[in-house]
Scaffold this motif. Structure first.
Motif: not given
Length: 370
Positions: A244-264
């Motif tokens: 899943e992902n989450i938005y970091i920072g103020e609107k239109n000023q930040g970036f998306y932080l995404a993360g995945v489970y491990d390939v294990m």
């Protein structure tokens, strides 16, 4: 059964390494038989320490000082093996040099003393390196990022055994001095049953940053109950990114932080990484992806701007970095994968197995993205 097979193979390999050291190093030393016998006795006791380590690895009742003594032999054997390899090469050179036998004998004795002294110094330095992490500052340029952010990355802490509450408390104190916008933990945080890791994990509640702390699981979490670890980490106010992902920072000023489970997860057929799901509903803004193993970059291609990984420990003990390179595309540091995507591989904030690092320091990464 899988552990028994692994332990048997591992002990056989360590035994062969010890035998090589005895036959190709100790036997050639220009020392008395008594001293050689003492060194061989040390090798035998050291080898028994490897066996005891495997039996004590996940036993929380073993006192830390005993666990420390049991964890060192693996590193000692490996470093002596490497020393013996180079000692063999130097002996070959000394024996080929056209000089008189008296001078050759002098050079050989000097080599013997030097090799033993070097082996001792290297082992001591490797143990020092493992417990003393460094802050690695890295500047990363990301296209279309409207304002700069500080990301502090921790990885491969391996709570359990020698990585305890005090070690985590010292890491938290250092992180809090770095003025982080977010803190990310890229897997292998827990390496024991969750009930034995709780005291150390509680220290992570004290991490301070503007937009919070985020976590993804690594391959070692799969050995100790992925779901229970995720649940407990989330209870600390740390957000686990599960495809899943989450938005970091103020609107239109930040970036998306995404993360995945491990390939294990693909091997155990549970908690599988799903990049498509992790990137759902993302708009045209920069994306930073947390993926424990660097080889996941092959799935990413050019869909994100920056991947943050760990797993490799930077090789931990030279020359393991060359072996890691056979399995992972990147071992440490910042790399440009293609025109869009970069990847940074953290060398690990803690350590696994022997409390040793050689040619690869423990690190806290301060990524300054602009």
């Amino acid at each position: 059964m899988r552990f028994i097979i692994f332990a048997t193979i591992f002990f056989i390999v360590m035994s062969l390494f010890s035998l090589y050291v005895s036959k190709r190093f100790v036997k050639k030393l220009h020392f008395s038989k008594k001293i050689k016998h003492l060194i061989n006795t040390f090798l035998a006791i050291n080898l028994l320490g490897v066996l005891a380590y495997m039996l004590a690895r996940y036993n929380p009742s073993v006192p830390n000082w005993i666990y420390f003594l049991l964890s060192v032999p693996i590193g000692i054997i490996f470093l002596l093996f490497i020393t013996t390899f180079f000692y063999d090469l130097l002996c070959l050179i000394v024996n080929r040099v056209p000089i008189d036998e008296k001078r050759r004998g002098f050079f050989k004795k000097s080599l013997d003393i030097g090799a033993l002294s070097l082996a001792t110094a290297v082992n001591a330095k490797a143990m020092y390196n493992a417990r003393n992490y460094q802050v690695e500052e890295v500047d990363v340029k990301i296209k279309n990022l409207k304002k700069p952010y500080n990301i502090v990355q921790l990885s491969d802490i391996h709570i359990g055994g020698l990585i305890d509450k005090e070690f985590i408390a010292s890491i938290v104190k250092r992180v809090n001095s770095l003025n982080a916008d977010i803190v990310v933990i890229t897997g292998d945080l827990v390496d024991t049953n969750i009930k034995y890791a709780q005291a150390a994990l509680e220290e992570l509640k004290n991490l301070k940053s503007t937009y919070g702390t985020y976590f993804i699981v690594g391959n070692h979490e799969y050995f100790h109950g992925v779901q229970s670890i995720i649940k407990y980490v989330n209870s600390l106010g740390i957000k686990t990114l599960e495809n899943e992902n989450i938005y970091i920072g103020e609107k239109n000023q930040g970036f998306y932080l995404a993360g995945v489970y491990d390939v294990m997860g693909n091997r155990v057929d549970a908690y599988k990484p799903d990049l498509k799901k992790a990137l759902e509903n993302i708009k045209e803004e920069p994306i930073v992806l947390l993926a424990h193993q660097p080889k996941f970059i092959e799935e990413v291609k050019n869909s994100v701007d920056l991947v943050l990984s760990g797993h490799t420990h930077g090789g931990q003990i030279f020359p393991f970095n060359f072996l890691v390179k056979l399995q992972q595309p990147y071992v440490r540091g910042l790399h440009k994968y293609n025109e869009k995507t970069q990847i940074y591989v953290n060398k690990g904030t803690g350590f696994w197995g022997p409390p040793m690092r050689l040619g690869s320091n423990s690190e806290i990464t301060l990524l300054k993205i602009t």
